[in-house]
Design a protein around this motif. Structure first.
Motif, short mmCIF file in Angstrom:
data_model
loop_
_atom_site.label_atom_id
_atom_site.label_comp_id
_atom_site.label_asym_id
_atom_site.label_seq_id
_atom_site.Cartn_x
_atom_site.Cartn_y
_atom_site.Cartn_z
N PRO B 231 0.80 -1.22 0.00
CA PRO B 231 0.00 0.00 0.00
C PRO B 231 0.84 1.28 0.00
N THR B 232 2.14 1.16 0.17
CA THR B 232 2.98 2.36 0.17
C THR B 232 3.81 2.48 -1.10
N SER B 233 4.29 1.34 -1.58
CA SER B 233 5.22 1.41 -2.72
C SER B 233 4.71 0.73 -3.98
N GLY B 234 3.69 -0.09 -3.86
CA GLY B 234 3.11 -0.68 -5.06
C GLY B 234 3.52 -2.12 -5.32
N ILE B 235 3.58 -2.47 -6.58
CA ILE B 235 3.82 -3.84 -7.03
C ILE B 235 5.20 -4.34 -6.58
N SER B 259 -3.12 4.48 -7.20
CA SER B 259 -4.08 3.44 -7.57
C SER B 259 -5.34 3.56 -6.74
N ASN B 260 -6.43 3.18 -7.32
CA ASN B 260 -7.70 3.04 -6.63
C ASN B 260 -7.83 1.57 -6.31
N PRO B 261 -7.84 1.14 -5.04
CA PRO B 261 -8.12 1.92 -3.84
C PRO B 261 -6.90 2.29 -2.98
N LEU B 262 -5.67 1.88 -3.30
CA LEU B 262 -4.59 2.03 -2.30
C LEU B 262 -3.96 3.41 -2.27
N GLY B 263 -3.97 4.11 -3.39
CA GLY B 263 -3.46 5.49 -3.39
C GLY B 263 -1.95 5.62 -3.29
N TYR B 264 -1.21 4.53 -3.50
CA TYR B 264 0.25 4.62 -3.36
C TYR B 264 0.87 5.28 -4.59
N ARG B 265 2.12 5.65 -4.41
CA ARG B 265 2.89 6.24 -5.49
C ARG B 265 4.12 5.38 -5.71
N THR B 266 4.30 4.91 -6.93
CA THR B 266 5.48 4.10 -7.25
C THR B 266 6.56 5.04 -7.76
N ASP B 267 7.77 4.96 -7.20
CA ASP B 267 8.80 5.90 -7.65
C ASP B 267 9.35 5.49 -9.03
N ASP B 268 10.04 6.42 -9.66
CA ASP B 268 10.49 6.22 -11.04
C ASP B 268 11.37 4.98 -11.19
N ALA B 269 12.24 4.74 -10.19
CA ALA B 269 13.16 3.61 -10.30
C ALA B 269 12.37 2.29 -10.32
N ARG B 270 11.36 2.20 -9.45
CA ARG B 270 10.57 0.97 -9.43
C ARG B 270 9.75 0.84 -10.72
N TYR B 291 -5.67 9.06 -12.15
CA TYR B 291 -5.51 9.87 -10.94
C TYR B 291 -4.20 10.65 -10.91
N GLY B 292 -3.38 10.53 -11.94
CA GLY B 292 -2.03 11.10 -11.91
C GLY B 292 -1.99 12.60 -11.64
N GLY B 297 1.83 15.65 -3.59
CA GLY B 297 3.22 16.07 -3.42
C GLY B 297 3.52 17.31 -4.25
N ALA B 298 4.79 17.73 -4.21
CA ALA B 298 5.18 18.93 -4.91
C ALA B 298 5.23 18.70 -6.42
N ASP B 299 5.35 17.45 -6.82
CA ASP B 299 5.41 17.19 -8.26
C ASP B 299 4.31 16.24 -8.68
N ARG B 300 4.13 16.13 -9.97
CA ARG B 300 3.14 15.25 -10.56
C ARG B 300 3.93 14.06 -11.10
N PRO B 301 3.65 12.85 -10.61
CA PRO B 301 4.48 11.72 -11.03
C PRO B 301 4.38 11.45 -12.52
N ARG B 302 5.46 10.87 -13.04
CA ARG B 302 5.48 10.55 -14.47
C ARG B 302 4.88 9.18 -14.71
N PRO B 303 4.17 9.02 -15.81
CA PRO B 303 3.66 7.67 -16.13
C PRO B 303 4.80 6.75 -16.58
N PHE B 304 4.53 5.47 -16.58
CA PHE B 304 5.51 4.48 -17.06
C PHE B 304 5.99 4.84 -18.46
N ALA B 305 5.05 5.30 -19.31
CA ALA B 305 5.39 5.57 -20.71
C ALA B 305 6.45 6.66 -20.85
N ALA B 306 6.49 7.58 -19.88
CA ALA B 306 7.50 8.64 -19.93
C ALA B 306 8.85 8.11 -19.49
#
Lengths: 478, 478
Positions: B231-235, B259-270, B291-292, B297-306
């Protein structure tokens, strides 16, 4: 039960009776029609009304006025150009794969620098776009916030009410809660197929058939069983029975009326017979009624669902051909499968855009739809008549063509061996677009056929383009 | 590369730094924060800006002002309520069948007489509905007729240009012609699945996952392979690698962020590691970035495609969570599969409604979207904080909950053996709606979990409803 459109003007109804007399051979080519005075007396109408009827028949090329002599029955084009023979597609199911050639044609068909004989899409000016846009502008101003939610997946309740009321007029009893709004008729067909078939299944269709439908079948991984179809009366019931007895068919997909491209009208008795055969074989019917409102006759034909209310039928339709293609508002009604189609719609796109649905509901409630339909029925009937006359004088001898009872497309069959794909390649170089017959089948026929769309205002450019197509066809036959 | 949203106000950026200090444990609960004057001097900003930052932190419950003493770090709720443990779904694919219970919940979730903790749909007043409606009204007046045609199946060119421009800001290089507009994100996901899977195939998904997605899988006849998800870091990347090695998986479908429902943010490295594993196994990724834009946070996370521009990725998104659910405007971008998704869209619904797309393009061009996003990010972050505090003081001891980094849903895990379905039945009787955890899986887990939606303006009614849910949960645990 009188199925006449209740508010058809008297002169149009009278004109329809004269056409029936011509079609039945009572009035024959070259005969003098009764005088306007006699016609008025005979039907108990005013001279003005009688004259209006005759002028309409003149517009449609049924009668011609000779100075100081009266009105005469003209040589109707269909007397010289018989319809194509009934189709004889292969008696096996074919995996559908048509998308690539279709996309290449569509690129030209939507390019305004090409003469618009390709797309079966009325030009916006002919439909009720502007009035609908005014309704939408008002809806956005007045109702915006209330509608900016995921709508009920069923769609706007008022719109469903209007559709239900219009269905009832045709004897099709479907309550507002039995109507499901979709993103155009194409999504409706997708939903209907998704609840009746799975990939690899076989779907029985008429032949030739609309290429967009073949694309939908391809996307679902379905096989097409093409049925022998008569350009005047439709599906051959005995052949249908035989085909369904020979293999498992998951669904049968037919136009309710005025099929694209053949434009025929199936009478009620034959519709009842078709449904009976389907029911006996346990095959659901998906009917596409998108052209039903564009009837050239005095009445608007009833869909299968109205004639056989207890059969397993999913009716699909839309306003794209009569009001506004750009609004993408279609609908489904399935007496037995409502929960299934609702779940499928929800999984496919949750719900439709709310405000366009509300605008369409307001448009229908405001009451101008029937007057609008009368206008475009006449307009498309005139277009078809002019197109037929132009083909008649321009195309090679032995060209056959349909005599559509509604809609706005014409199907031509040239002599066996003619190559409509070659004609298409030449025509495109001269900036004329049409759709070659090979796109209307999954099994490789109709190379000598083509479809002309009559959905734009008649113009000198369109007339010249049809004439030029005829010349090119002549050259190809040399 | 600085991924900070370029136009984030200075005080928000400063507040973000303080939150980071708290999250990192540098500022601990009960500590006095630097004085406003010291903070201003330290960051070289005006006193007003420093005070704005502190007020924002106060609003979000990170700091509390004590009269004549200054600002102190409050006991943040997550210090008392740990997140749920990573999920451990069964390591086998499950045929998906969820629709019936989902429909029953949705009926209550959309009924305004129930407290709105069910649907993850922002109330219209919170979004940019009114401005968009004005654009639509103007479009319908000004452009109507030109747009009343079957649109380019790609969708409105100007809208695609805007989407392309925004993608580029995130380092996701997709040209306007690479964007395909869909009827909401749900249709986008349908299209993506239709070009990557066939019925009976297995799709890997996070667990728990959005029930609407399970319905889409069900409609496609797919099997779900649910992946262990933190629930904090994802897959879990190693678990993903193992799962893909053990069986054929046709596609992997993940939330890009929050993600719905967990709301976690996966960092770029993961994210890069996940894409690498998928590429090695030849499995395409379908990412859902709906939901991106709602990042706390201060930034908007990048999608996998980026992050992995060369991988086989289909990005799906929409404006339904940030501007207007009722307009049904979503989109796809697939670097390698553009022709496939275009053909699928065409077969599914030809094209979308033209005027709503044009209105959305005008809205984006007019330039208020970023300011609007700042407003709703703060609003949803505040809602989540308040919801967490209310849960913290009302729910049984040992209740765990997520600490979402974006979006507007909260996931609660009650002690093993708790029956959220029973809680749901009682809550519905008291006119409170939420979604029980059992709907977020195809394999029968999460009976002790539930999702609360924080998408409406905070109100006394919502607060009381959450408190009441806590009491009912306590009773059920007795």
């Amino acid at each position: 039960m009188d199925q006449r459109t209740p508010d058809l003007p008297l002169y149009e109804a009278l004109a329809g009776r004269v056409v029936a007399l011509v079609d039945d051979g009572v009035l024959r080519v070259g005969m003098r029609a009764p005088s306007v005075r006699a016609f008025a007396a005979q039907h108990g109408v005013s001279l003005t009304t009688a004259l209006q009827a005759y002028r309409l028949l003149e517009d449609r090329g049924v009668l011609a006025a000779r100075p100081k002599s009266g009105f005469y029955v003209t040589s109707r084009t269909h007397t010289r150009r018989p319809p194509p023979a009934a189709s004889q597609p292969p008696q096996r199911a074919t995996q559908v794969s048509v998308s690539n050639p279709v996309f290449s044609v569509l690129a030209y068909a939507t390019d305004p620098s090409y003469a618009p004989l390709g797309c079966a899409v009325p030009s916006a000016g002919l439909l009720a776009a502007e009035r609908l846009d005014r309704h939408l502008a008002r809806c956005a101003r007045v109702h915006g916030r209330n509608y900016n939610v995921y709508a009920d997946p069923h769609g706007d309740a008022e719109l469903r009410g209007q559709i239900s009321e219009r269905a009832l007029r045709l004897g099709h009893a479907v309550p507002p809660d039995g109507v499901l709004i979709s993103n155009g008729c194409t999504e409706a067909l997708n939903i209907a197929l998704s609840v009746t078939t799975k990939p690899g299944d076989t779907v029985a269709i008429e032949s030739p058939t609309y290429f967009g439908l073949l694309q939908v079948l391809e996307a679902h991984g379905l096989r097409a069983l093409e049925l022998p179809t008569d350009p005047t009366s439709g599906i051959d019931v005995a052949a249908l029975d035989k085909a369904l007895g020979a293999r498992r068919v998951a669904a049968c997909l037919l136009a309710s009326s005025f099929s694209n491209p053949l434009g025929y009208r199936t009478d009620d008795a034959r519709k009842a017979a078709i449904t009976k055969v389907l029911t006996r074989h346990g095959v659901p019917l998906i009917e596409d009624d998108i052209y039903g409102d564009i009837s050239f006759g005095a009445d608007r034909p009833r869909p299968f669902a109205a004639i056989s209310p207890k059969a397993d039928i999913i009716l699909c339709s839309s306003f794209s051909k009569t009001i506004a293609p750009g609004y993408r508002i279609g609908w489904l009604a399935a007496n037995r499968r409502h929960d299934q189609i609702l779940a499928a719609k929800f999984a496919l796109s949750l719900s439709g855009a709310a405000l366009p649905q509300k605008a369409m509901a307001d448009f229908l409630t405001s009451g101008g739809y029937d007057a609008h339909l009368r206008r475009i029925r006449k307009l498309f009937a005139d277009n078809i008549d002019r197109m037929r006359r132009t083909v008649d004088r321009s195309f090679p001898r032995d060209t056959r063509m349909t005599d559509p009872r509604g809609g706005f497309v014409l199907w031509l069959e040239l002599p066996h061996g003619f190559d409509a794909d070659a004609l298409y390649a030449r025509a495109i170089r001269e900036r004329i677009c049409f759709v070659p017959g090979s796109l209307f089948t999954a099994s490789g026929g109709y190379r000598n056929c083509l479809r002309l769309s009559c959905s734009h205002d008649w113009s000198a450019r369109i007339e010249r383009s049809v004439e030029r197509l005829g010349e090119l066809a002549d050259e190809l036959l040399q």
